[in-house]
Write a protein that holds these residues in place. Structure first.
Motif, PDB file in Angstrom:
ATOM      1  N   ARG A  95       0.830  -1.212   0.000  1.00 47.18           N
ATOM      2  CA  ARG A  95       0.000   0.000   0.000  1.00 47.18           C
ATOM      3  C   ARG A  95       0.861   1.258   0.000  1.00 47.18           C
ATOM      4  NH1 ARG A  95      -4.615   0.893   3.815  1.00 47.18           N
ATOM      5  NH2 ARG A  95      -5.217   2.201   2.062  1.00 47.18           N
ATOM      6  N   THR A  96       1.998   1.216   0.701  1.00 44.51           N
ATOM      7  CA  THR A  96       2.910   2.345   0.685  1.00 44.51           C
ATOM      8  C   THR A  96       3.485   2.547  -0.707  1.00 44.51           C
ATOM      9  OG1 THR A  96       3.480   1.937   3.007  1.00 44.51           O
ATOM     10  CG2 THR A  96       4.984   3.328   1.734  1.00 44.51           C
ATOM     11  N   ALA A  97       3.883   1.458  -1.351  1.00 49.55           N
ATOM     12  CA  ALA A  97       4.408   1.560  -2.713  1.00 49.55           C
ATOM     13  C   ALA A  97       3.351   2.102  -3.669  1.00 49.55           C
ATOM     14  CB  ALA A  97       4.906   0.193  -3.188  1.00 49.55           C
ATOM     15  N   GLU A  98       2.129   1.639  -3.532  1.00 51.27           N
ATOM     16  CA  GLU A  98       1.049   2.128  -4.403  1.00 51.27           C
ATOM     17  C   GLU A  98       0.859   3.634  -4.261  1.00 51.27           C
ATOM     18  OE1 GLU A  98      -2.199  -0.249  -3.138  1.00 51.27           O
ATOM     19  OE2 GLU A  98      -1.506  -2.063  -4.182  1.00 51.27           O
ATOM     20  N   ALA A  99       0.924   4.137  -3.020  1.00 51.94           N
ATOM     21  CA  ALA A  99       0.762   5.574  -2.798  1.00 51.94           C
ATOM     22  C   ALA A  99       1.919   6.352  -3.416  1.00 51.94           C
ATOM     23  CB  ALA A  99       0.663   5.861  -1.298  1.00 51.94           C
ATOM     24  N   LEU A 100       3.128   5.858  -3.272  1.00 55.09           N
ATOM     25  CA  LEU A 100       4.288   6.529  -3.848  1.00 55.09           C
ATOM     26  C   LEU A 100       4.248   6.497  -5.372  1.00 55.09           C
ATOM     27  CD1 LEU A 100       6.993   5.106  -1.437  1.00 55.09           C
ATOM     28  CD2 LEU A 100       6.393   7.522  -1.647  1.00 55.09           C
ATOM     29  N   MET A 101       3.861   5.369  -5.931  1.00 60.64           N
ATOM     30  CA  MET A 101       3.809   5.237  -7.383  1.00 60.64           C
ATOM     31  C   MET A 101       2.721   6.128  -7.972  1.00 60.64           C
ATOM     32  SD  MET A 101       4.407   1.103  -7.664  1.00 60.64           S
ATOM     33  CE  MET A 101       4.769   1.029  -9.417  1.00 60.64           C
ATOM     34  N   ARG A 102       1.604   6.222  -7.284  1.00 61.32           N
ATOM     35  CA  ARG A 102       0.507   7.065  -7.757  1.00 61.32           C
ATOM     36  C   ARG A 102       0.924   8.532  -7.794  1.00 61.32           C
ATOM     37  NH1 ARG A 102      -2.867   6.195  -3.802  1.00 61.32           N
ATOM     38  NH2 ARG A 102      -2.151   8.037  -2.688  1.00 61.32           N
ATOM     39  N   ASP A 103       1.532   9.004  -6.720  1.00 59.92           N
ATOM     40  CA  ASP A 103       1.906  10.417  -6.658  1.00 59.92           C
ATOM     41  C   ASP A 103       3.119  10.733  -7.521  1.00 59.92           C
ATOM     42  OD1 ASP A 103      -0.142  11.304  -5.024  1.00 59.92           O
ATOM     43  OD2 ASP A 103       0.917  10.809  -3.181  1.00 59.92           O
ATOM     44  N   GLY A 104       3.901   9.719  -7.853  1.00 63.94           N
ATOM     45  CA  GLY A 104       5.073   9.947  -8.691  1.00 63.94           C
ATOM     46  C   GLY A 104       4.877   9.605 -10.146  1.00 63.94           C
ATOM     47  N   GLY A 105       3.683   9.121 -10.502  1.00 58.36           N
ATOM     48  CA  GLY A 105       3.419   8.767 -11.892  1.00 58.36           C
ATOM     49  C   GLY A 105       4.151   7.528 -12.354  1.00 58.36           C
ATOM     50  N   HIS A 106       4.457   6.622 -11.431  1.00 55.87           N
ATOM     51  CA  HIS A 106       5.165   5.389 -11.789  1.00 55.87           C
ATOM     52  C   HIS A 106       4.148   4.278 -12.070  1.00 55.87           C
ATOM     53  CE1 HIS A 106       8.768   7.361 -10.179  1.00 55.87           C
ATOM     54  NE2 HIS A 106       8.012   7.713  -9.157  1.00 55.87           N
ATOM     55  N   ASP A 107       4.443   3.441 -13.041  1.00 51.08           N
ATOM     56  CA  ASP A 107       3.499   2.369 -13.361  1.00 51.08           C
ATOM     57  C   ASP A 107       4.175   1.016 -13.532  1.00 51.08           C
ATOM     58  OD1 ASP A 107       4.820   2.799 -15.729  1.00 51.08           O
ATOM     59  OD2 ASP A 107       3.059   3.487 -16.840  1.00 51.08           O
ATOM     60  N   GLU A 108       5.434   0.892 -13.119  1.00 49.72           N
ATOM     61  CA  GLU A 108       6.141  -0.382 -13.213  1.00 49.72           C
ATOM     62  C   GLU A 108       5.624  -1.338 -12.140  1.00 49.72           C
ATOM     63  OE1 GLU A 108       9.099  -3.008 -14.766  1.00 49.72           O
ATOM     64  OE2 GLU A 108       8.450  -1.039 -15.472  1.00 49.72           O
ATOM     65  N   PRO A 109       5.125  -2.527 -12.510  1.00 51.69           N
ATOM     66  CA  PRO A 109       4.635  -3.462 -11.482  1.00 51.69           C
ATOM     67  C   PRO A 109       5.764  -3.879 -10.547  1.00 51.69           C
ATOM     68  CG  PRO A 109       3.942  -4.132 -13.687  1.00 51.69           C
ATOM     69  CD  PRO A 109       4.949  -3.048 -13.869  1.00 51.69           C
ATOM     70  N   PRO A 110       5.548  -3.823  -9.237  1.00 55.58           N
ATOM     71  CA  PRO A 110       6.617  -4.193  -8.302  1.00 55.58           C
ATOM     72  C   PRO A 110       6.931  -5.685  -8.340  1.00 55.58           C
ATOM     73  CG  PRO A 110       4.920  -2.872  -7.213  1.00 55.58           C
ATOM     74  CD  PRO A 110       4.368  -3.294  -8.548  1.00 55.58           C
ATOM     75  N   ILE A 111       8.184  -5.992  -8.056  1.00 57.34           N
ATOM     76  CA  ILE A 111       8.611  -7.360  -7.801  1.00 57.34           C
ATOM     77  C   ILE A 111       8.316  -7.650  -6.328  1.00 57.34           C
ATOM     78  CG2 ILE A 111      10.590  -8.930  -7.677  1.00 57.34           C
ATOM     79  CD1 ILE A 111      11.928  -7.140  -9.828  1.00 57.34           C
ATOM     80  N   VAL A 112       7.736  -8.788  -6.023  1.00 57.56           N
ATOM     81  CA  VAL A 112       7.426  -9.160  -4.643  1.00 57.56           C
ATOM     82  C   VAL A 112       8.510 -10.113  -4.146  1.00 57.56           C
ATOM     83  CG1 VAL A 112       5.754 -10.217  -3.087  1.00 57.56           C
ATOM     84  CG2 VAL A 112       4.960  -8.831  -5.020  1.00 57.56           C
ATOM     85  N   GLU A 113       9.214  -9.700  -3.099  1.00 59.19           N
ATOM     86  CA  GLU A 113      10.326 -10.483  -2.549  1.00 59.19           C
ATOM     87  C   GLU A 113      10.025 -10.877  -1.097  1.00 59.19           C
ATOM     88  OE1 GLU A 113      13.031 -11.744  -3.702  1.00 59.19           O
ATOM     89  OE2 GLU A 113      13.185 -10.852  -5.699  1.00 59.19           O
ATOM     90  N   PRO A 114       9.587 -12.109  -0.859  1.00 53.50           N
ATOM     91  CA  PRO A 114       9.296 -12.543   0.517  1.00 53.50           C
ATOM     92  C   PRO A 114      10.496 -12.432   1.453  1.00 53.50           C
ATOM     93  CG  PRO A 114       8.361 -14.084  -1.064  1.00 53.50           C
ATOM     94  CD  PRO A 114       9.233 -13.156  -1.849  1.00 53.50           C
ATOM     95  N   ASP A 115      11.710 -12.613   0.943  1.00 48.18           N
ATOM     96  CA  ASP A 115      12.885 -12.595   1.819  1.00 48.18           C
ATOM     97  C   ASP A 115      13.314 -11.195   2.232  1.00 48.18           C
ATOM     98  OD1 ASP A 115      13.120 -15.282   2.140  1.00 48.18           O
ATOM     99  OD2 ASP A 115      14.662 -15.566   0.605  1.00 48.18           O
ATOM    100  N   LEU A 116      12.571 -10.175   1.800  1.00 46.41           N
ATOM    101  CA  LEU A 116      12.810  -8.824   2.294  1.00 46.41           C
ATOM    102  C   LEU A 116      11.810  -8.439   3.387  1.00 46.41           C
ATOM    103  CD1 LEU A 116      13.706  -6.793  -0.938  1.00 46.41           C
ATOM    104  CD2 LEU A 116      15.251  -7.790   0.761  1.00 46.41           C
ATOM    105  N   MET A 117      11.019  -9.405   3.856  1.00 50.31           N
ATOM    106  CA  MET A 117      10.083  -9.121   4.938  1.00 50.31           C
ATOM    107  C   MET A 117      10.823  -8.828   6.243  1.00 50.31           C
ATOM    108  SD  MET A 117       6.637 -11.422   4.625  1.00 50.31           S
ATOM    109  CE  MET A 117       7.422 -13.026   4.661  1.00 50.31           C
ATOM    110  N   GLU A 118      10.073  -8.240   7.170  1.00 49.26           N
ATOM    111  CA  GLU A 118      10.588  -7.929   8.498  1.00 49.26           C
ATOM    112  C   GLU A 118      11.022  -9.209   9.218  1.00 49.26           C
ATOM    113  OE1 GLU A 118      12.215  -6.267  10.610  1.00 49.26           O
ATOM    114  OE2 GLU A 118      10.851  -4.537  10.668  1.00 49.26           O
ATOM    115  N   GLN A 119      11.769  -9.043  10.302  1.00 48.96           N
ATOM    116  CA  GLN A 119      12.185 -10.177  11.126  1.00 48.96           C
ATOM    117  C   GLN A 119      10.959 -10.950  11.599  1.00 48.96           C
ATOM    118  OE1 GLN A 119      14.807  -9.090  14.332  1.00 48.96           O
ATOM    119  NE2 GLN A 119      14.543 -11.026  15.411  1.00 48.96           N
ATOM    120  N   ASN A 120      11.055 -12.267  11.541  1.00 49.38           N
ATOM    121  CA  ASN A 120       9.990 -13.135  12.035  1.00 49.38           C
ATOM    122  C   ASN A 120      10.198 -13.346  13.534  1.00 49.38           C
ATOM    123  OD1 ASN A 120       8.159 -15.103  12.645  1.00 49.38           O
ATOM    124  ND2 ASN A 120       8.856 -16.571  11.112  1.00 49.38           N
ATOM    125  N   PHE A 121       9.311 -12.755  14.331  1.00 49.33           N
ATOM    126  CA  PHE A 121       9.435 -12.871  15.776  1.00 49.33           C
ATOM    127  C   PHE A 121       8.700 -14.087  16.337  1.00 49.33           C
ATOM    128  CE2 PHE A 121      10.389  -8.316  15.199  1.00 49.33           C
ATOM    129  CZ  PHE A 121      11.607  -8.267  15.855  1.00 49.33           C
TER     130      PHE A 121
END
Length: 208
Positions: A61-87
């Motif tokens: 959702r953060t990326a969508e907001a940034l892309m909308r306001d910046g006029g970006h339309d490149e579909p993001p790559i989804v990387e599970p291994d960049l997630m936050e620490q698993n507690f």
């Protein structure tokens, strides 16, 4: 020939967590109601960048907001291994309860870098998996701009990699919501690549 791969690390928007519980890899909702950071930062991000998020909705959702306001339309790559620490078993429990169980409160993070929660991972584990993704994407997209909308722990791990820090030292970095951290990987034929730090925890309204 020298190639510079530019990483634009952005932490997600604040999460909606009125109870103050530990969320880690839980898919909690983000509050993007204040549009000022996205309007300020989005247009300043490179137009032809590779975009990366994690599977968690707060980064998407953060990326969508940034892309909308910046006029970006490149579909993001989804990387599970960049997630936050698993507690692990600590997730969805109050912070105070975990501090009491540990017998001490870490000054900058939930626990020391080498502490692994039950059924979870340590910050050291997080740093290792983040480093592998950064190396792969830097190789696959050498010479490009990569905008990575991720998590505070992930960005600290990227700083540890770039500065060759012990993981515990990297926990001292402050990474605010919707802040920018700029890291450049500079590589030349025959030479080992080197990291250059362009800025850490830059507020959206100060990005140039």
């Amino acid at each position: 020939m020298t190639k510079t791969t530019r990483w634009w690390w952005i932490r997600h928007a604040p999460v909606i967590n009125p109870s103050g519980h530990i969320y880690g890899q839980l898919d909690v909702e983000a509050d993007i109601s204040d549009g000022r950071p996205y309007a300020g930062l989005g247009p300043r991000l490179p137009r032809d960048a590779i975009w990366v998020t994690t599977p968690l909705q707060r980064t998407r959702r953060t990326a969508e907001a940034l892309m909308r306001d910046g006029g970006h339309d490149e579909p993001p790559i989804v990387e599970p291994d960049l997630m936050e620490q698993n507690f692990g078993d600590w997730q969805n429990r109050p912070h105070a309860e975990i501090y009491q169980a540990l017998g001490a409160r870490h000054p900058f993070w939930l626990s020391p870098a080498e502490t692994r929660p039950p059924n979870g991972e340590s910050f050291v584990d997080l740093a290792e998996r983040v480093a592998a993704v950064v190396e792969r994407l830097s190789r696959d997209h050498a010479g490009r701009d990569i905008v990575a909308v991720t998590h505070g722990g992930t960005i600290r791990a990227a700083l540890a990699q770039a500065l060759a820090l012990e993981p515990e030292r990297a926990l001292a970095f402050v990474i605010d919501h919707v802040s920018l951290t700029r890291l450049d990987l500079i590589g030349a034929e025959g030479d080992a690549p080197a990291w250059r730090v362009g800025g850490v925890n830059l507020p959206a309204h100060l990005v140039v």
